[in-house]
Write a protein that holds these residues in place. Structure first.
Motif, PDB file in Angstrom:
ATOM      1  N   UNK A 150       0.874  -1.173   0.000  1.00 12.56           N
ATOM      2  CA  UNK A 150       0.000   0.000   0.000  1.00 12.56           C
ATOM      3  C   UNK A 150       0.910   1.221   0.000  1.00 12.56           C
ATOM      4  N   UNK A 151       0.971   1.894  -1.140  1.00 15.31           N
ATOM      5  CA  UNK A 151       2.028   2.873  -1.372  1.00 15.31           C
ATOM      6  C   UNK A 151       1.464   4.262  -1.571  1.00 15.31           C
ATOM      7  N   UNK A 174      -5.332   1.496 -12.145  1.00 14.24           N
ATOM      8  CA  UNK A 174      -4.772   1.519 -10.797  1.00 14.24           C
ATOM      9  C   UNK A 174      -5.869   1.341  -9.758  1.00 14.24           C
ATOM     10  N   UNK A 175      -5.558   0.594  -8.695  1.00 17.77           N
ATOM     11  CA  UNK A 175      -6.485   0.377  -7.588  1.00 17.77           C
ATOM     12  C   UNK A 175      -6.160   1.365  -6.470  1.00 17.77           C
ATOM     13  N   UNK A 176      -7.055   2.295  -6.218  1.00 18.81           N
ATOM     14  CA  UNK A 176      -6.868   3.328  -5.210  1.00 18.81           C
ATOM     15  C   UNK A 176      -7.510   2.896  -3.895  1.00 18.81           C
ATOM     16  N   UNK A 182      -7.366   9.850  -1.503  1.00 16.06           N
ATOM     17  CA  UNK A 182      -6.494   9.677  -0.332  1.00 16.06           C
ATOM     18  C   UNK A 182      -5.023   9.776  -0.674  1.00 16.06           C
ATOM     19  N   UNK A 183      -4.696   9.648  -1.963  1.00 21.38           N
ATOM     20  CA  UNK A 183      -3.287   9.680  -2.351  1.00 21.38           C
ATOM     21  C   UNK A 183      -2.557   8.386  -2.025  1.00 21.38           C
ATOM     22  N   UNK A 184      -3.314   7.294  -1.795  1.00 21.11           N
ATOM     23  CA  UNK A 184      -2.719   5.996  -1.465  1.00 21.11           C
ATOM     24  C   UNK A 184      -3.239   4.970  -2.474  1.00 21.11           C
TER      25      UNK A 184
END
Length: 369
Positions: A150-151, A174-176, A182-184
């Motif tokens: 989780x980056x 991309x999976x947010x 959240x920026x993750x």
């Protein structure tokens, strides 16, 4: 049960006379002697000593006799039943002992032999192959670096020179993590580990980064939404594209034996110049190129198979991580572990790698040693 018999005639009550009782006893003893198993003896016991046996039915007739005749007949039936029960008891002991002796011989187990007390598992081929890949670079003096799955979006994209409107930054690819702003993200490659290594380690940096990555991909024979990558990063003084080529040749030979590689131009935001790494087809070795009489299904008669991406690290990536680009340069590369496993072991369906069948792991782990 018949009613009272006041005019008793022993000759007329055949089941109670001495000859008939002796015949019933003899029949019972013969049946017991003929029984050779516990099951057969059980059937003989029911037939000759059970509640519906001839002696039991004869015993019920005693009550119908006049009082003066009951004593003699009762003693006769009692002795007969006692003899039958004793013979049954003796035969039960003999049959049980014989059957136990037979079982001990037929089902004998050599307790000195090694046994498998619990089912053995197997190292998963993906795990085994990642360890093998890391060993290749550790032997060259590189380090193994790992990072979170989780980056931060900045490390996954911005630090690697992905522009804000790059297609890879959309939910289509991309999976947010919730919430969407959240920026993750679930990391889409292991390249963020390279950025973390540049931010936390002293230069020069030689790291190889294996790990799990996530993409919004279809689930089919060649794509899964969760897969594994291994990436390498070298940042030092005087690093050129020639160092990258030599490293890739050595890595390919360690993975596939006597093979050749080529690099052809491509584009990646985090490398400049960028290239794709191809392996010489390990089935036809290029012999099928331009030869329609001998086509190759593995490489589609092109002679090469795509393996991964590589290139010289983009100066913007180095600057984002605080590296002086006037002094240092570097190269990076990345390959899919599942793709490498398919090449090494001729695995056809990537879904087999995640279904958890230990037979699949046992069949491939030897090739992923």
């Amino acid at each position: 049960m018949s009613g009272p018999n006041k005019s008793y005639d022993p000759v007329q009550v055949t089941p109670l006379n001495a000859e008939h009782v002796e015949a019933m006893v003899a029949e019972a003893l013969a049946a017991f002697a003929a029984a050779t198993t516990v099951a057969e003896l059980k059937q003989a016991r029911i037939a000759h000593a059970g509640d519906r046996s001839p002696l039991a039915l004869a015993n019920r007739e005693i009550g119908a006799l006049p009082p003066q005749a009951r004593k003699d007949v009762g003693q006769r039936i009692g002795r007969a039943r006692g003899e039958v029960n004793q013979a049954l008891k003796t035969r039960e002991a003999e049959v049980t002992a014989a059957e136990l002796a037979r079982v001990l011989v037929e089902e004998r187990v050599d307790v000195t032999l090694p046994v498998e007390l619990t089912p053995q598992g197997a190292v998963h081929p993906i795990t085994a192959l990642m360890d093998r890949m890391c060993d290749v670079f550790v032997a060259m003096g590189w380090e193994v670096a790992e990072g979170p799955e989780l980056e931060a979006e900045w490390l996954n994209f911005d630090a690697l020179n992905f522009i804000p409107d790059h297609p890879a930054r959309t939910m289509q690819d991309t999976l947010f993590a919730d919430p969407a702003d959240s920026g993750v993200v679930l990391r889409t490659h292991t390249s963020p580990v390279q950025a973390r290594s540049l931010l936390t380690r002293e230069l020069p940096v030689y790291v190889v980064c294996p790990g799990k990555v996530y993409r919004a991909d279809e689930y089919d024979a060649t794509h899964v939404p969760v897969f594994h990558q291994i990436e390498g990063l070298c940042v030092d003084k005087g690093i050129t594209l020639a160092h990258l080529r030599g490293t890739l040749d050595y890595f390919a030979q360690a993975m596939f034996g006597d093979t050749r590689t080529r690099i052809r131009p491509n584009y990646f935001p985090f490398t400049e110049p960028s290239a794709e790494v191809d392996l010489q087809c390990f089935v036809c070795h290029g012999a099928s190129v331009g030869n329609p009489d001998n086509p190759c299904r593995t490489c589609a008669s092109e002679g090469w198979i795509e393996w991964g991406g590589c290139g010289v690290v983009n100066p913007r990536v180095l600057q984002a991580c605080g590296v002086d680009t006037d002094v240092y340069s570097g190269f990076a590369f990345g390959m899919g572990v599942e793709r490498t496993l398919m090449f090494r072991n001729n695995a056809e369906d990537m879904r087999d790698m995640i279904e958890g069948d230990v037979r699949f792991s046992r069949s491939l782990v030897g090739g992923a040693r």
